[in-house]
Design a protein around this motif. Structure first.
Motif, PDB file in Angstrom:
ATOM      1  N   THR A   1       0.865  -1.183   0.000  1.00 20.48           N
ATOM      2  CA  THR A   1       0.000   0.000   0.000  1.00 20.48           C
ATOM      3  C   THR A   1       0.900   1.231   0.000  1.00 20.48           C
ATOM      4  O   THR A   1       2.037   1.172   0.470  1.00 20.48           O
TER       5      THR A   1
ATOM      6  N   VAL B   1      -9.146   9.244   5.040  1.00 24.51           N
ATOM      7  CA  VAL B   1      -9.432   7.841   4.717  1.00 24.51           C
ATOM      8  C   VAL B   1      -8.912   6.937   5.840  1.00 24.51           C
ATOM      9  O   VAL B   1      -9.645   6.103   6.371  1.00 24.51           O
TER      10      VAL B   1
ATOM     11  N   ARG C   1     -10.758   6.721   9.281  1.00 21.83           N
ATOM     12  CA  ARG C   1     -11.910   5.831   9.441  1.00 21.83           C
ATOM     13  C   ARG C   1     -11.566   4.617  10.290  1.00 21.83           C
ATOM     14  O   ARG C   1     -12.397   4.060  10.983  1.00 21.83           O
TER      15      ARG C   1
ATOM     16  N   ARG D   1      -8.269  -0.978   4.183  1.00 18.40           N
ATOM     17  CA  ARG D   1      -8.726  -0.095   3.104  1.00 18.40           C
ATOM     18  C   ARG D   1      -8.551  -0.778   1.753  1.00 18.40           C
ATOM     19  O   ARG D   1      -9.453  -0.788   0.905  1.00 18.40           O
ATOM     20  N   LEU D   2      -7.387  -1.417   1.550  1.00 14.25           N
ATOM     21  CA  LEU D   2      -7.113  -2.135   0.297  1.00 14.25           C
ATOM     22  C   LEU D   2      -8.121  -3.267   0.076  1.00 14.25           C
ATOM     23  O   LEU D   2      -8.614  -3.461  -1.046  1.00 14.25           O
TER      24      LEU D   2
ATOM     25  N   ALA E   1     -11.182  -3.484   1.216  1.00 10.22           N
ATOM     26  CA  ALA E   1     -12.478  -2.903   0.841  1.00 10.22           C
ATOM     27  C   ALA E   1     -12.459  -2.418  -0.613  1.00 10.22           C
ATOM     28  O   ALA E   1     -13.432  -2.592  -1.349  1.00 10.22           O
ATOM     29  N   ASP E   2     -11.333  -1.842  -1.045  1.00  5.02           N
ATOM     30  CA  ASP E   2     -11.254  -1.286  -2.401  1.00  5.02           C
ATOM     31  C   ASP E   2     -11.166  -2.361  -3.478  1.00  5.02           C
ATOM     32  O   ASP E   2     -11.688  -2.189  -4.573  1.00  5.02           O
ATOM     33  N   HIS E   3     -10.457  -3.463  -3.192  1.00  6.75           N
ATOM     34  CA  HIS E   3     -10.136  -4.420  -4.254  1.00  6.75           C
ATOM     35  C   HIS E   3     -10.826  -5.778  -4.102  1.00  6.75           C
ATOM     36  O   HIS E   3     -10.852  -6.550  -5.047  1.00  6.75           O
ATOM     37  N   TYR E   4     -11.296  -6.103  -2.894  1.00 12.37           N
ATOM     38  CA  TYR E   4     -11.871  -7.434  -2.683  1.00 12.37           C
ATOM     39  C   TYR E   4     -13.281  -7.328  -2.102  1.00 12.37           C
ATOM     40  O   TYR E   4     -13.712  -8.219  -1.366  1.00 12.37           O
TER      41      TYR E   4
ATOM     42  N   PHE F   1     -14.697   0.419   6.739  1.00 10.45           N
ATOM     43  CA  PHE F   1     -14.451   0.717   5.323  1.00 10.45           C
ATOM     44  C   PHE F   1     -15.560   0.138   4.434  1.00 10.45           C
ATOM     45  O   PHE F   1     -15.379  -0.037   3.230  1.00 10.45           O
ATOM     46  N   GLY F   2     -16.695  -0.220   5.065  1.00  2.00           N
ATOM     47  CA  GLY F   2     -17.850  -0.652   4.295  1.00  2.00           C
ATOM     48  C   GLY F   2     -17.833  -2.112   3.902  1.00  2.00           C
ATOM     49  O   GLY F   2     -18.611  -2.539   3.042  1.00  2.00           O
TER      50      GLY F   2
END
Lengths: 327, 327
Positions: free
Chosen positions: A41, A49, A52, A84-85, A87-90, A295-296
């Motif tokens: 990362t 960001v 959070r 964060r990664l 949540a963004d990618h998986y 992160f949702g």
């Protein structure tokens, strides 16, 4: 003429660097063999960001400013950026996810504290495996990695990040009084902790419980010495112990019921790794079932991180001690 | 929900990371085999220390503030911090020093420029070997490293960082007029360069020399096409060519007499590395005999740096093209 580097940072010259690289490669090989894929990362992220994932005060991170005036922060740990990664990618990928990392983290430190402002971390994050099963996998991996690094006497202190908080609930300590108690516990200042507990004027059994629990360290018998309802924490710790015993790692474990770790996101099992050759923890980790949700992407997760330079110092000290034993 | 990372930074997921790590290891093995010991310098340094080595404007670096308000800057290249490291740790050591590094560098970039703000560099610095001998060792190493990375068609563009400046001296272009010319040359904007030269109203032979030199690209015969005194630069380039020819690397070289590189500290031979599969330079370097002196340790030095992610893209593109050729 010496040109200084900032306090808490240092140059690494070739002899040491060769050993650090070899050590990182060994740790990486253990993680990879266990199915953990390495990720990277960015060293700098948007502060809003990363915030959070962490409620700790902003002074903890080194901050800088974007060309548009947005606040960036240097990564101060690996776990929040990896959450964060994920949540963004998986997002929406249900299968367990095994990730590892080797990266420097950065913290602002007080001058003269001797603490590192830049330090190299290697570790793993296990996403999607809840409870003791996940905890045991991660702890076993940390133990294996240190064995692969050549350590022979390393131990894992095992506790639960919610245990003392649950006890504060059970003994009805008012919310406003809790923070100083947790801070004294985190500093391992049991004298200050006892004084603060006494000042609360609790009934004797409650007082005893709060004073005694942080002193409970040792084998699985310490779990039997708590006569209070502290939720599922003790059952979970027992199960982690059993699972690690099946892997032959039980003799590495020391229950440490007063253990607290610095980062605010732990929700269950926490642990720290030690070697008797050196006075400091080599690393640690724990369960953070709430972090990905921030992160949702709500998923259970557990991780372990090692301070590679500290592990290297423990290697050197173990070698030195072994050399003395042989002489 | 996607949580953005700052422009010019990116996450690297396991499949790519595995390849980047394998590539770094290969490059590192080449450097180590040639006697280059790896070093690490902190990612953050005092700006006033690094500014000794670089006169470029401060916007180039990402700046942050110390707990005492001192200005820190993230490393924007590896060479200046290593020059600082050499002065701090190897002062007065006369033997040649061979150092290598693998580290991310950070630059502030314009949003939407598509340029990386965080990029991984691997490279070497050869301290204490002057002239063509040192230049040839470093260039040969860059060529070998790319071969080891699996590239087959890579080329080195070879020039001299002082050549055009010497020509500006020889043609008596006033000091105040030089900067825009050098900037046009650096941007490879030969149309703008020619227009600016014409505006100077020079005598015809001087004008021809300044317009023609940047167009001279090719084999060793281009060196014969300059009929002007440009100091020792051409002799040195001829010698570098001869030394690399002895190593069997002559067919990799393309003289590029208009080459200029971004960093301000080059004093002699400069070069860039290309692969025909991709449009961008994979790296480059050059001689910086003045840099260590700015840190109080005057020694000749030469270095090469590769952008590991760009080399990786060239690998992928070469594999893809080879696959198409076979199909």
């Amino acid at each position: 003429m010496i040109h200084p580097v900032p306090p808490g940072t240092r140059d690494v010259l070739p002899d040491e660097m060769r050993e650090l690289r070899a050590l990182s490669l060994r740790l990486h090989a253990v993680f990879e063999r266990a199915g953990y894929g390495e990720v990277w990362t960015p060293a700098i992220e948007y502060e809003d960001v990363l915030r959070r994932g962490d409620e700790s005060p902003p002074e903890a991170g080194l901050r800088l400013f974007d060309d548009r005036g947005q606040v960036l922060v240097m990564r101060s740990d690996a776990t929040i950026p990896i959450a964060r990664l994920v949540a963004d990618h998986y997002g929406g990928v249900p299968a367990p996810l095994r990730l590892c990392y080797f990266a420097h983290a950065y913290r602002s430190v007080e001058r003269g504290s001797g603490r590192a402002r830049e330090f190299l971390q290697g570790g793993v994050e296990l996403i999607g495996v809840p409870g003791a099963k996940g905890d045991a996998e991660v702890i076993a991996l940390a133990i294996d990695a240190l064995g692969e690094a050549g350590l022979r006497r390393h131990r894992v202190g095992l506790g639960d990040g919610m245990l003392y908080r649950t006890l504060l609930d059970a003994t009805e300590v008012p919310e406003a009084q809790r923070r100083p108690l947790l801070e004294a516990l985190w500093r391992r200042d049991l004298v200050a902790l006892e004084a603060r507990i006494d000042a609360l004027g609790l009934a004797r059994p409650a007082r005893e419980l709060l004073v005694t629990l942080p002193t409970l360290r040792g084998g699985p018998d310490v779990l039997a010495r708590i006569n209070a309802s502290v939720g599922a924490a003790l059952d979970n710790l027992r199960e982690v112990y059993e699972l690690l015993a099946e892997r032959g790692a039980a003799d590495r474990l020391i229950f440490d019921l007063g253990l607290l770790r610095e980062l605010g996101y732990y929700t269950g099992t926490i642990f720290e790794v030690y070697d008797p050759a050196v006075a400091f923890a080599l690393g640690g980790g724990g369960r953070y079932d709430g972090l990905l949700g921030r992160f949702g992407e709500p998923r259970p997760a557990c991780g372990a991180g090692l301070d590679v330079q500290r592990v290297h110092l423990a290697q050197l000290e173990e070698e030195r001690t072994a050399g003395e034993g042989a002489a």
